[in-house]
Design a protein around this motif. Structure first.
Motif, PDB file in Angstrom:
ATOM      1  N   PRO A 300       0.816  -1.211   0.000  1.00 20.24           N
ATOM      2  CA  PRO A 300       0.000   0.000   0.000  1.00 20.24           C
ATOM      3  C   PRO A 300       0.854   1.267   0.000  1.00 20.24           C
ATOM      4  N   PHE A 301       0.295   2.354  -0.499  1.00 21.29           N
ATOM      5  CA  PHE A 301       0.907   3.673  -0.348  1.00 21.29           C
ATOM      6  C   PHE A 301      -0.157   4.736  -0.573  1.00 21.29           C
ATOM      7  N   THR A 302       0.155   5.967  -0.162  1.00 22.45           N
ATOM      8  CA  THR A 302      -0.792   7.079  -0.237  1.00 22.45           C
ATOM      9  C   THR A 302      -0.130   8.273  -0.906  1.00 22.45           C
ATOM     10  N   VAL A 303      -0.859   8.913  -1.809  1.00 26.24           N
ATOM     11  CA  VAL A 303      -0.393  10.143  -2.451  1.00 26.24           C
ATOM     12  C   VAL A 303      -1.531  11.153  -2.412  1.00 26.24           C
ATOM     13  N   ASN A 304      -1.270  12.318  -1.815  1.00 22.15           N
ATOM     14  CA  ASN A 304      -2.267  13.393  -1.733  1.00 22.15           C
ATOM     15  C   ASN A 304      -3.602  12.910  -1.160  1.00 22.15           C
ATOM     16  N   GLY A 305      -3.536  12.079  -0.133  1.00 21.55           N
ATOM     17  CA  GLY A 305      -4.736  11.612   0.543  1.00 21.55           C
ATOM     18  C   GLY A 305      -5.463  10.467  -0.126  1.00 21.55           C
ATOM     19  N   THR A 306      -4.987  10.019  -1.277  1.00 15.78           N
ATOM     20  CA  THR A 306      -5.610   8.901  -1.987  1.00 15.78           C
ATOM     21  C   THR A 306      -4.790   7.642  -1.772  1.00 15.78           C
ATOM     22  N   ASN A 307      -5.471   6.546  -1.433  1.00 12.48           N
ATOM     23  CA  ASN A 307      -4.786   5.277  -1.187  1.00 12.48           C
ATOM     24  C   ASN A 307      -4.662   4.458  -2.472  1.00 12.48           C
ATOM     25  N   TYR A 308      -3.511   3.832  -2.611  1.00 16.09           N
ATOM     26  CA  TYR A 308      -3.219   2.974  -3.765  1.00 16.09           C
ATOM     27  C   TYR A 308      -2.584   1.676  -3.273  1.00 16.09           C
ATOM     28  N   VAL A 309      -2.582   0.674  -4.136  1.00 12.84           N
ATOM     29  CA  VAL A 309      -1.755  -0.517  -3.931  1.00 12.84           C
ATOM     30  C   VAL A 309      -0.990  -0.781  -5.213  1.00 12.84           C
ATOM     31  N   ILE A 310       0.213  -1.336  -5.044  1.00  7.30           N
ATOM     32  CA  ILE A 310       1.040  -1.738  -6.173  1.00  7.30           C
ATOM     33  C   ILE A 310       1.214  -3.250  -6.098  1.00  7.30           C
ATOM     34  N   THR A 311       1.095  -3.916  -7.234  1.00  6.94           N
ATOM     35  CA  THR A 311       1.218  -5.372  -7.273  1.00  6.94           C
ATOM     36  C   THR A 311       2.392  -5.792  -8.152  1.00  6.94           C
ATOM     37  N   ALA A 312       3.066  -6.859  -7.734  1.00  2.00           N
ATOM     38  CA  ALA A 312       4.116  -7.487  -8.538  1.00  2.00           C
ATOM     39  C   ALA A 312       3.461  -8.614  -9.324  1.00  2.00           C
ATOM     40  N   ASP A 313       3.312  -8.426 -10.625  1.00  5.76           N
ATOM     41  CA  ASP A 313       2.508  -9.328 -11.460  1.00  5.76           C
ATOM     42  C   ASP A 313       3.347 -10.499 -11.969  1.00  5.76           C
ATOM     43  N   GLU A 314       3.703 -11.365 -11.049  1.00  3.50           N
ATOM     44  CA  GLU A 314       4.643 -12.451 -11.334  1.00  3.50           C
ATOM     45  C   GLU A 314       4.085 -13.502 -12.284  1.00  3.50           C
ATOM     46  N   GLY A 315       2.864 -13.959 -12.007  1.00  4.31           N
ATOM     47  CA  GLY A 315       2.320 -15.106 -12.720  1.00  4.31           C
ATOM     48  C   GLY A 315       2.614 -16.387 -11.958  1.00  4.31           C
ATOM     49  N   ASP A 316       1.676 -17.330 -11.992  1.00  5.00           N
ATOM     50  CA  ASP A 316       1.871 -18.634 -11.368  1.00  5.00           C
ATOM     51  C   ASP A 316       0.906 -19.619 -12.008  1.00  5.00           C
ATOM     52  N   THR A 317       1.298 -20.890 -12.031  1.00  2.14           N
ATOM     53  CA  THR A 317       0.444 -21.919 -12.610  1.00  2.14           C
ATOM     54  C   THR A 317       0.172 -23.009 -11.587  1.00  2.14           C
ATOM     55  N   ARG A 318      -0.847 -23.801 -11.876  1.00  6.20           N
ATOM     56  CA  ARG A 318      -1.069 -25.025 -11.101  1.00  6.20           C
ATOM     57  C   ARG A 318      -0.418 -26.164 -11.885  1.00  6.20           C
ATOM     58  N   ASP A 319       0.624 -26.708 -11.288  1.00  6.19           N
ATOM     59  CA  ASP A 319       1.397 -27.746 -11.972  1.00  6.19           C
ATOM     60  C   ASP A 319       1.659 -28.872 -10.985  1.00  6.19           C
ATOM     61  N   TYR A 320       0.689 -29.767 -10.872  1.00  2.39           N
ATOM     62  CA  TYR A 320       0.740 -30.865  -9.906  1.00  2.39           C
ATOM     63  C   TYR A 320       0.721 -32.202 -10.640  1.00  2.39           C
ATOM     64  N   ALA A 321       1.082 -33.258  -9.906  1.00  4.17           N
ATOM     65  CA  ALA A 321       1.028 -34.598 -10.494  1.00  4.17           C
ATOM     66  C   ALA A 321      -0.397 -34.952 -10.912  1.00  4.17           C
TER      67      ALA A 321
END
Length: 503
Positions: A300-321
């Motif tokens: 999370p972070f705030t600029v001029n009273g407005t709240n934001y979130v930043i995401t790390a868009d890594e990607g992931d899969t379901r890879d099971y037996a």
């Protein structure tokens, strides 16, 4: 009268000192684009350094070390003003009955997210005194707590309980979010997602992924990472495999909504990717496919009273037996109408090596693929939390910065590129600065967030192998009296500390 003036003046002065104690602009002026390594410690091999937390009171760094499965531990490191890191006696996690996934610190309390020995069983959060390392409490939470954090005011401890299936995909616990109230004798509420089943169609239309074999929506949801608002009342939790963010009311103890994150169009010039590890070059280009963002960390972070979130868009899969969604485009049958140049696309030097999901794309159920969906955003996104709208996506620009720094690993082009995994935000010179950990570039990208709709690039900082955790320590809490970035790297087991120069 003179005495009254003195008392008033003294009271005003004290008030100003108290008010200024929290002002970021009293911290030293620093150049946020000049972080460099000042200290390092090697904790072992792969998985010896995963997630770290820092305790201001003891100047200790607590780092998850899962190098040896039989003896997992939390390392206790002492950071000195002389730019050294001393190893102290670690916390024996195996004695607690599970495996540590994450740690967090607030006001002299260390929270350890503990996965049960049976991963599909409910886990726990263990509270430890940061000075004495005595165990204070053990609180049950949902299955596989993957991340733990404190609210800014220290009242709430929140876990993202991922609830992954077993390898055979025959046992799939529900994903959940646990809220521990430290002011109510550590009482816990574990929230699940059954109530969103009625919204299934709307969520899917917005880009929500629901695809686990025989899974209900509640079972399919896999919470990954938590960000909490500055007022400690709201949380935003990434649902990585589901391509979504959940908004949570911490005070009321309820999940308010799910934000589906949609897909990015790789045919748009700004979203170009390098999709092949077999073309002997790094070349960003456009292709007639889409990709899911699938964020991991969120901050999370705030600029001029407005709240934001930043995401790390890594990607992931379901890879099971028992079930795997992964496929390379070269192995798929493409619909000739949707992909008239399919044979060209499937060449290994074009899209043939790119990993996509088999869970989506055969829109008419005739056995061939009418659309293709890759994995991961290969960048980062910024959202306005009041609206849930994405106000910025880095597109290809992040990877271009990594290429320019000569840190791009072309062997990962066919998978998820640089894999932005970790992210944190710190205040430097009164402005928010983002630190985005790039797992496959062995680096952290640093950006100014003064304008959330147009982040400004500052630096690509080389790190250890496969940075897993990124942690910012403000100058006011640092033993060096300067801002610090602490990076835990899973690949080589190092913890490295970085500090910016003064202008």
């Amino acid at each position: 009268m003179t005495q009254l003036r003195y008392l008033l003046g003294f009271t005003l002065a004290v008030g100003l000192l108290v008010a200024c104690d929290h002002r970021t602009d009293l911290d030293p002026i620093e150049n946020a684009g000049t972080f460099r390594e000042i200290a390092s410690v090697d904790l072992g091999g792969t998985a010896a350094s995963e997630i770290s937390a820092y305790d201001t009171l003891t100047r200790r760094i607590f780092t998850v070390n899962n190098e040896t499965a039989a003896t997992p531990k939390v390392e206790v490191l002492e950071l000195t003003a002389a730019y050294t890191i001393n190893k102290l006696t670690p916390i024996n996690v195996s004695a607690l009955g599970g495996v540590a996934n994450s740690v967090a610190v607030s006001r002299g309390r260390l929270a350890i997210a503990l996965e049960a020995a049976d991963k599909q069983a409910n886990g726990s959060v263990v509270i430890v005194d940061t000075r004495t390392l005595a165990i204070l409490r053990t609180i049950p939470v949902g299955a596989m707590p993957d991340m733990v954090t404190f609210s800014p005011d220290g009242r709430y401890i929140v876990t993202a309980d991922e609830g992954e299936p077993n390898a055979a995909y025959t046992v799939d616990p529900v994903g959940s979010i646990s809220i521990i109230d430290t002011q109510a004798d550590y009482s816990v509420q574990t929230l699940t997602f059954e109530g969103f089943e009625s919204q299934r169609a709307t969520l899917l239309a917005g880009g929500f992924r629901l695809f686990g074999p025989k899974a209900s929506l509640a079972q399919d949801v896999e919470p990954e990472y938590v960000a909490i608002s500055p007022d400690s009342r709201r949380a935003w939790v990434t649902l990585q495999e589901n391509n979504a963010i959940a908004e949570v009311d911490l005070v009321g103890g309820s999940i308010l909504k799910i934000w589906p994150l949609g897909t990015k169009d790789i045919n748009v010039p700004s979203n170009a990717i390098d999709p092949s590890d077999r073309d002997s070059k790094i070349a960003f280009s456009n292709w007639p496919i889409r990709s899911f963002y699938l964020p991991d960390a969120i901050a999370p972070f705030t600029v001029n009273g407005t709240n934001y979130v930043i995401t790390a868009d890594e990607g992931d899969t379901r890879d099971y037996a028992g079930y795997s969604e992964e496929a390379r485009i070269s192995t798929l049958t493409l619909d000739p109408t949707a992909f008239p140049t399919g044979s060209v696309l499937k060449q290994l030097t074009n899209l043939g090596r790119l990993i996509v999901t088999k869970s989506l794309g055969d829109t008419d159920n005739d056995g061939d693929y009418d659309a293709l969906y890759a994995i991961g955003g290969r960048g980062f996104s910024i959202f306005n939390t009041a609206t849930g709208q994405r106000v910025y996506f880095s597109g290809k620009s992040l990877e271009e910065r990594v290429v320019a720094a000569n840190l791009y690993d072309d062997t990962r082009s066919d998978d998820k590129g640089v894999e932005a995994e970790g992210v944190t935000v710190g205040m430097i010179n009164g402005q928010p600065v983002a630190f985005v950990g790039l797992e496959r570039a062995d680096a952290v990208a640093i950006y100014s967030l003064a304008d959330p709709t147009n982040p400004q690039f500052l630096q690509v900082l080389p790190t250890g192998d496969a940075p897993e955790g990124v942690l910012f320590v403000p100058a006011s809490q640092s033993p060096t009296k300067r801002s610090l970035l602490i990076v835990s790297s899973e690949g080589d087991g190092t913890v490295k500390v970085y500090q910016p120069d003064k202008p």
